[in-house]
Scaffold this active site. Sequence first.
Site: not given
Length: 434
Positions: A22-23, A94, A167, A169, A194, A309, A340, A407
């Site tokens: 996905k990334s 996200g 994050s 991201q 991350s 993750d 989480r 997802k």
Amino acid sequence: MTTEAPRTVREGTPVARIPGSKSLTNRALLLAAAAPGTSRLRAPLVSDDTVAFRTALTALGARLGTDGPDDCWEVTGIGRGPAGPARVWCADAGTAGRFLPPFAATGHGTFVFDGSEQLRARPHGGLVDALTRLGARVRAADGGGLPLRLEAAGLDGGEITVDASTSSQHVSGLLMAAPLTRHGLTLDAPALVSRPYVDMTLALMRRFGARADESAGRLTIRPGRYRPTDLTIEPDASTASYFFAAAAVTGGGVTVPGLGTGSLQGDLRFVDVLAEAGARVTVTAGTTTVTGGDGLRGGFDVDMGDISDTFMTLAAIAPLADAPVTIHGIGHARLKESDRIDAVAANLRACGVRVEDGPDRITVHPGRPAPARITCRRDHRIAMSFSVLALGSGVPLQLDDPGCVSKTFPGFHAELHRLFPAYAIPEHSEEEHR
């Protein structure tokens, strides 16, 4: 862990069919949309998040098609920042909520970004603050989240320090937009979480022609144009973690082709954790194989902040180890699709497992789980992780939302059953969900 010369698969070991990352898929989609001409993305992930990202890019002016039955996506980019007005629906993704606003800010016009209630609850304040300091006119909802309204007139770029403590991201989104700014961007993110995902972003940007340098922890992206690129997407290492863990707790074996020593995904480091827990791990140039040993070994403390993750995968199988397992450095995982740490702890306690947790850590003690109903919280990784615990323990665990795996891997339950027939596909799984 051992490293061997390349081979296609390890003889006699079942081969897992893991979908694309996905990334990598969503980063490559954005970079292709920002480049002039047509790029081809082979073996992309087809899931809720990537389809949402594709749809969002079409709202920004990119043209997307397929060459074959979803085996290859063709992306015809716009070669610059997008033109508004546009309303962009990010759904649960996200990456869409964090990557697309910086891209839009390099264009012109009015853009409105919104998403599901789950995505609205995730933090966007660091990104909004960074875009504002770079000269964009941004109005966000209370708390700095979606919906977000952006009045774009291009970005000059410059130097900026970004709060990336919640994050990575935010950083990746700004970096991918940086070549489209007038003067480029120098970015410092001293509290970055991350980091492997930022390294992935930089590697893909260079594949698409960006000039990116790092010095003393600061990242400098020079202005310029992306170029269209053909790219084959690696299997998703985060998704592979569930199948590697299943091998470790059943004494079986699994090989994943396409994940090897040259992988761009930091989450492949999860196999190092499994090796510490007693599994046999072999990584070649083109494959990774995990084989279970004589039970799961505990008694260790591991920092999984860079591969957060996958922390749920380890925590969910930790009751099957012979000693407690402590995972730390994962505080930012409380701000993902769900909290989480709390979700894992609560579900393990529902199974009768002793757990201790803190702001950025969790300790799981050995114990045979009791039958329980697992509350997935619409989080695909909770559903997948506890599916592996059900397999490894032989205890029936009922997922309240088995279809949420769509997802990232709509066929998860069927593939886990194919490789490990003792795993019972739950009722109302992803086929019904879709």
